[in-house]
Design an enzyme around this catalytic site. Structure first.
Site, PDB file in Angstrom:
ATOM      1  CB  SER A 270       3.214   1.667   6.328  1.00 36.01           C
ATOM      2  OG  SER A 270       2.046   1.922   7.066  1.00 36.01           O
TER       3      SER A 270
ATOM      4  N   GLY B 289       3.630   6.409   8.191  1.00 31.86           N
ATOM      5  CA  GLY B 289       5.040   6.550   7.834  1.00 31.86           C
ATOM      6  C   GLY B 289       5.858   5.370   8.324  1.00 31.86           C
TER       7      GLY B 289
ATOM      8  CG  HIS C 181      -0.400   0.389   2.499  1.00 29.31           C
ATOM      9  ND1 HIS C 181      -0.023  -0.521   3.458  1.00 29.31           N
ATOM     10  CD2 HIS C 181      -0.126   1.614   3.044  1.00 29.31           C
ATOM     11  CE1 HIS C 181       0.434   0.110   4.518  1.00 29.31           C
ATOM     12  NE2 HIS C 181       0.392   1.413   4.296  1.00 29.31           N
TER      13      HIS C 181
ATOM     14  N   GLY D  61      -9.410 -13.085 -11.974  1.00 31.90           N
ATOM     15  CA  GLY D  61      -9.154 -12.006 -12.920  1.00 31.90           C
ATOM     16  C   GLY D  61     -10.161 -10.878 -12.830  1.00 31.90           C
TER      17      GLY D  61
ATOM     18  CG  ASP E 297      -0.038  -3.928   2.802  1.00 32.12           C
ATOM     19  OD1 ASP E 297       0.129  -3.368   1.699  1.00 32.12           O
ATOM     20  OD2 ASP E 297      -0.054  -3.318   3.882  1.00 32.12           O
TER      21      ASP E 297
END
Length: 534
Positions: A379, A377, A273, A435, A304
């Site tokens: 992350s 920040g 992210h 998909g 993630d």
């Protein structure tokens, strides 16, 4: 009167029966007594007369003074007169202080004006620029320049700072994308990104987990030592919209996050992210004053995680620990860049609060929970044990007035597995997909008078097995092979049991529209290999 009596002979006032003289002198004695009495009366009259004479003299002196003049005894000045004198002295002191402050302000203001005009030129800008804040924080008139067009927190320009700006000394306004407005350091050395055709390297996928020291709780391991071990491995990740061509252009900055170096030649792990789950953004890595343009090796939205590559040499790589050995209660240290460059490489300390937590509905990750402070920040930065080993990658926190100290990290064993696949293949191997681009759905349906839970299809991709079927965008997947699907976690769990080429049956619901009552229907599709987003 007593003084006068002292002059009288003692034998006169002594009683006769105490006298030793013959009584024959009686007549002489009586005369002497009478004479003494007469002298006493005369003395008393003389004293009274003198008193009268003194009063007459005083009266005469007063009569000789000019009319209206009065004598007053000497005494201290009245209290009110003393108070007025002190008040006058205090007023002079206050005035002196005020004058001094004005002088100091004038000197400082003059120095600031001189500095500003030296940098911008006395006539380097228009008067409107100077008075209107055109020079930004370098303008001495800046605090009085009125509203900031890019900030609506102070519409009348009443305060010398912005409540939503992070450039000066305002209050931080972090958003969910880890956005930070601090500027990239000027005059930093710039290194170009590596060729994207070279960043996927099976030989570089060598990440592995090490054992945690058995005496991890001893005094041999401290937060200070742990920090020193990773301080050169934690980096700042800056993301720019518009691709690599916009790196360094503040107007295109999207946000910042943290990352951890995992190889000497420049492989870096962060959150997906942080790079906006895309390869379309420009990514900059800042290490000790050097700006590296990074290539996105691959990312995985389900966990993630993302891997980046820079042209680095002899970088300091972090060491990972086997997260299966982590226990609740042991020390946990989060290192990262909360708020961006201004607070880069900050350390917060807590403990491991829980293991195997399920937080997000769109992931299969079982998280490590910690009470170490996690801020926007952070992350993509590491969560360490007290030996300085990476036991997880910080990713999310619960931010609410009802919660405090609830941050989460992706366990190191999951990180190693995903990162090795991304480095060696560019995607996570062994996965299948439908998909589609989709989102979780939970709405009340008036037609069925029930809550509809499932996965709403937003877009059908070109390579999707749903192409050519009756499935449309807006339809909701409610079951897969008869199993109810209420969120992504359930969907991924079911898909994880299948391989490329397997067939599954989807149950879908189409909400009613004008002229269409809506319906529930089924379709069989063949799953395809998930090789990431390219």
């Amino acid at each position: 009167m007593d003084e006068i009596r002292e002059d009288i002979p003692e034998k006169v006032i002594t009683p006769p029966y105490e006298s030793e003289e013959p009584f024959e002198n009686k007549v002489t004695l009586e005369k002497e007594v009478q004479t003494a009495d007469d002298e006493e009366d005369i003395a008393e009259m003389s004293l009274e007369g003198r008193k009268v004479q003194l009063e007459e003299k005083i009266s005469a002196e007063i009569d000789r003074q000019p009319e209206g003049v009065m004598s007053a005894p000497a005494q201290p000045a009245p209290y009110t007169m003393q108070k007025k004198e002190r008040a006058s002295s205090g007023a002079r002191t206050y005035i002196g202080i005020i004058v001094g402050l004005i002088v100091v302000f004038s000197v400082v203001f003059g120095i600031e004006c001189a500095r500003t005009y030296k940098e911008n030129g006395l006539f380097g800008g228009s008067l409107d620029d100077i008075l209107g804040g055109g020079y930004g924080s370098n303008n001495p008139f800046y605090p009085f320049s009125g509203d900031d067009e890019e900030d609506d927190s102070d519409p009348f320009g009443m305060f010398p700072f912005d409540f939503e700006d992070t450039d000066d000394f305002g209050f931080y306004d972090f958003d969910e994308d880890d956005t930070d407005e601090t500027e990239t350091p000027k005059n930093s050395e710039k290194v170009d990104a590596p060729d994207e055709s070279t960043v996927i390297d099976p030989n570089a996928a060598t990440l592995k987990a090490e054992d945690q020291p058995k005496d991890i709780d001893s005094a041999n391991y401290t937060a200070r030592k742990a920090y020193k071990r990773v301080e050169d491995s934690v980096v700042n990740v800056v993301v720019y919209s518009g691709g690599k061509e916009k790196i360094g252009n503040e107007a295109y900055k999207e946000g910042t996050g943290s990352g951890i170096i995992v190889s000497k030649d420049g492989y870096i792990i962060t959150n997906a992210h942080v790079i906006e789950n895309s390869k379309e953004y420009g990514v900059e890595i800042l290490i000790e004053g050097t700006s590296y343009a990074a290539a996105v090796v691959g990312f995985d939205s389900r966990t993630d995680l993302a891997v980046l590559k820079i042209n680095g040499h002899d970088l300091t790589a972090a060491e990972f620990v086997n997260s299966d050995q982590i226990e609740i209660g042991q020390d946990a240290l989060a290192v990262g860049n909360p708020g961006g460059l201004e607070y880069s490489n900050s350390l917060t300390r807590g403990c491991v609060s829980a293991l195997n937590r399920t937080v997000r509905s769109n992931t299969l990750v079982s998280y490590i929970q910690t009470d170490a402070a996690i801020n926007p920040g952070n992350s993509g930065g590491p969560l360490l044990n007290s030996a300085g080993q990476v036991m997880g990658i910080t990713t999310i926190k619960i931010a609410s007035t009802d919660y405090e100290g609830m941050g989460f990290a992706i366990p190191s064993n999951t990180v190693i597995e995903i990162a090795n696949d991304l480095i060696s293949k560019g995607y996570v191997a062994g996965r299948v997909k439908l998909g589609i681009l989709a989102s979780a759905y939970n709405e009340y349906d008036p037609a069925t008078k029930k809550d509809i839970l499932g996965i709403e299809i937003k877009e059908i991709q070109k390579d999707s097995p749903l192409v050519g079927t009756e499935v449309e965008a807006g339809d909701i997947i409610t079951k897969v092979d008869g199993q109810s699907v209420s969120d992504f976690s359930t969907l991924y769990s079911i898909l994880g049991e299948h391989e490329d080429g397997d067939k599954v049956t989807l149950t879908l619901y189409r909400p009613p529209t004008v002229g269409d009552a809506g319906k529930t229907y089924k379709v069989e599709v063949t799953l395809i290999s998930d090789e990431g987003d390219n």
